[in-house]
Design a protein around this motif. Structure first.
Motif, PDB file in Angstrom:
ATOM      1  N   GLU A  67      42.958  95.266  47.588  1.00 57.38           N
ATOM      2  CA  GLU A  67      44.334  95.436  47.100  1.00 57.38           C
ATOM      3  C   GLU A  67      44.837  96.848  47.382  1.00 57.38           C
ATOM      4  N   GLU A  68      43.986  97.842  47.157  1.00 51.36           N
ATOM      5  CA  GLU A  68      44.375  99.225  47.428  1.00 51.36           C
ATOM      6  C   GLU A  68      44.605  99.439  48.919  1.00 51.36           C
ATOM      7  N   ASP A  69      43.701  98.867  49.739  1.00 50.32           N
ATOM      8  CA  ASP A  69      43.833  99.021  51.189  1.00 50.32           C
ATOM      9  C   ASP A  69      45.129  98.389  51.678  1.00 50.32           C
ATOM     10  N   ALA A  70      45.452  97.195  51.145  1.00 49.20           N
ATOM     11  CA  ALA A  70      46.683  96.512  51.539  1.00 49.20           C
ATOM     12  C   ALA A  70      47.899  97.310  51.094  1.00 49.20           C
ATOM     13  N   ALA A  71      47.843  97.855  49.888  1.00 48.79           N
ATOM     14  CA  ALA A  71      48.954  98.650  49.368  1.00 48.79           C
ATOM     15  C   ALA A  71      49.163  99.900  50.223  1.00 48.79           C
ATOM     16  N   GLU A  72      48.061 100.505  50.659  1.00 44.16           N
ATOM     17  CA  GLU A  72      48.142 101.697  51.511  1.00 44.16           C
ATOM     18  C   GLU A  72      48.830 101.369  52.829  1.00 44.16           C
ATOM     19  N   ARG A  73      48.459 100.221  53.424  1.00 45.22           N
ATOM     20  CA  ARG A  73      49.067  99.822  54.697  1.00 45.22           C
ATOM     21  C   ARG A  73      50.556  99.524  54.528  1.00 45.22           C
ATOM     22  N   VAL A  74      50.902  98.837  53.441  1.00 46.41           N
ATOM     23  CA  VAL A  74      52.311  98.514  53.197  1.00 46.41           C
ATOM     24  C   VAL A  74      53.115  99.790  52.960  1.00 46.41           C
ATOM     25  N   ALA A  75      52.550 100.720  52.185  1.00 48.27           N
ATOM     26  CA  ALA A  75      53.242 101.984  51.917  1.00 48.27           C
ATOM     27  C   ALA A  75      53.494 102.747  53.203  1.00 48.27           C
ATOM     28  N   ASN A  76      52.480 102.790  54.063  1.00 49.16           N
ATOM     29  CA  ASN A  76      52.644 103.478  55.346  1.00 49.16           C
ATOM     30  C   ASN A  76      53.675 102.775  56.220  1.00 49.16           C
ATOM     31  N   LYS A  77      53.669 101.442  56.166  1.00 50.07           N
ATOM     32  CA  LYS A  77      54.618 100.680  56.983  1.00 50.07           C
ATOM     33  C   LYS A  77      56.054 100.923  56.521  1.00 50.07           C
ATOM     34  N   LEU A  78      56.242 101.038  55.203  1.00 53.89           N
ATOM     35  CA  LEU A  78      57.577 101.261  54.662  1.00 53.89           C
ATOM     36  C   LEU A  78      58.080 102.667  54.959  1.00 53.89           C
ATOM     37  N   THR A  79      57.185 103.644  54.880  1.00 55.87           N
ATOM     38  CA  THR A  79      57.586 105.042  55.090  1.00 55.87           C
ATOM     39  C   THR A  79      57.440 105.477  56.539  1.00 55.87           C
ATOM     40  N   LEU A  80      56.613 104.754  57.295  1.00 54.07           N
ATOM     41  CA  LEU A  80      56.424 105.037  58.725  1.00 54.07           C
ATOM     42  C   LEU A  80      56.571 103.730  59.499  1.00 54.07           C
ATOM     43  N   PRO A  81      57.792 103.248  59.675  1.00 59.82           N
ATOM     44  CA  PRO A  81      57.986 101.936  60.301  1.00 59.82           C
ATOM     45  C   PRO A  81      57.461 101.828  61.726  1.00 59.82           C
ATOM     46  N   LEU A  82      57.259 102.960  62.402  1.00 57.20           N
ATOM     47  CA  LEU A  82      56.730 102.925  63.771  1.00 57.20           C
ATOM     48  C   LEU A  82      55.210 102.816  63.806  1.00 57.20           C
TER      49      LEU A  82
END
Length: 227
Positions: free
Chosen positions: A119-134
């Protein structure tokens, strides 16, 4: 490789299916007959069993398993007990899923080889995707630092790597170039084909649609992309 996965919920089943698709031999176990039946054609082997019973675990060829994963997500007692029983069996590599800090502390004390926080790993990826869309994919290495797959920003198109801010960044290193091509299948569908090139240097030209593999400070990359 051979894997034994205990717990076929969302995480355990997805992991087992993925490993099977990659060509590995997987035994997936769960106490729910419905889960086992629904996955029997997607995982190498499935078995309905109560893994909190040491007698049942003795029926599994644990010594042949390269990795054993306890993927139980919510039952604290069952997860801890099964982890302890498997530790007693001296399996080659024992990985256990943790779902909170208390759980992690307990299974860490049992001496597992690795602890998973999906869950933490998925949240980290989503957070990065939202703040770093590239950034298409990222793996955290330590606090504030990750390995990232970056779609080349428009402002860097047709520049040499040495001409970009990435080359001057103190806490970022470009380690590979990924060439992306569109290829049509026999049915006319288009799919992306990636080719990894580790032989990247300052003269490499950055082209639209391609990607860079970067290791380093996430905050520094954000600053560069937001300028």
């Amino acid at each position: 490789m051979k894997f034994f996965v205990v717990g076929l919920g969302n995480f355990g089943s997805t992991l087992s299916i993925r490993l099977t698709d990659m060509g590995h031999e997987v035994i997936g176990a769960d106490i729910s007959l419905n889960k086992v039946e629904s996955l029997k054609n997607r995982i190498t082997h499935t078995v309905c069993m109560d893994c909190t019973d040491a007698t049942n675990l003795h029926t599994v060829p644990l010594k042949e398993m390269d990795v054993v994963v306890v993927a139980i997500g919510e039952d604290f007692a069952a997860s801890v007990l099964i982890t302890a029983l498997l530790k007693q069996q001296n399996v080659k590599k024992l990985i256990s899923r943790a779902f909170n800090d208390v759980h992690r502390t307990v299974i860490e004390a049992l001496g597992v080889d690795e602890i998973l926080f999906p869950e933490e790993d998925a949240a980290e990826r989503v957070a990065n995707k939202l703040t770093l869309p590239l950034v298409d994919n990222s793996v955290q290495i330590c606090d504030n630092s990750s390995m990232m797959e970056l779609s080349i920003p428009q402002k860097f198109y047709y520049q040499k790597l040495s001409e970009t801010e990435l080359a001057q960044a103190k806490e970022l290193k470009v380690v590979a170039y990924v060439q992306v091509k569109n290829e049509k299948s026999l049915w006319g569908n288009t799919r992306k084909i990636k080719k990894l090139n580790l032989d990247i240097d300052a003269e490499t030209e950055l082209r639209p649609g391609d990607r860079l593999i970067i290791i380093g400070n996430v905050k520094e990359l954000k600053k560069i992309l937001n300028r």
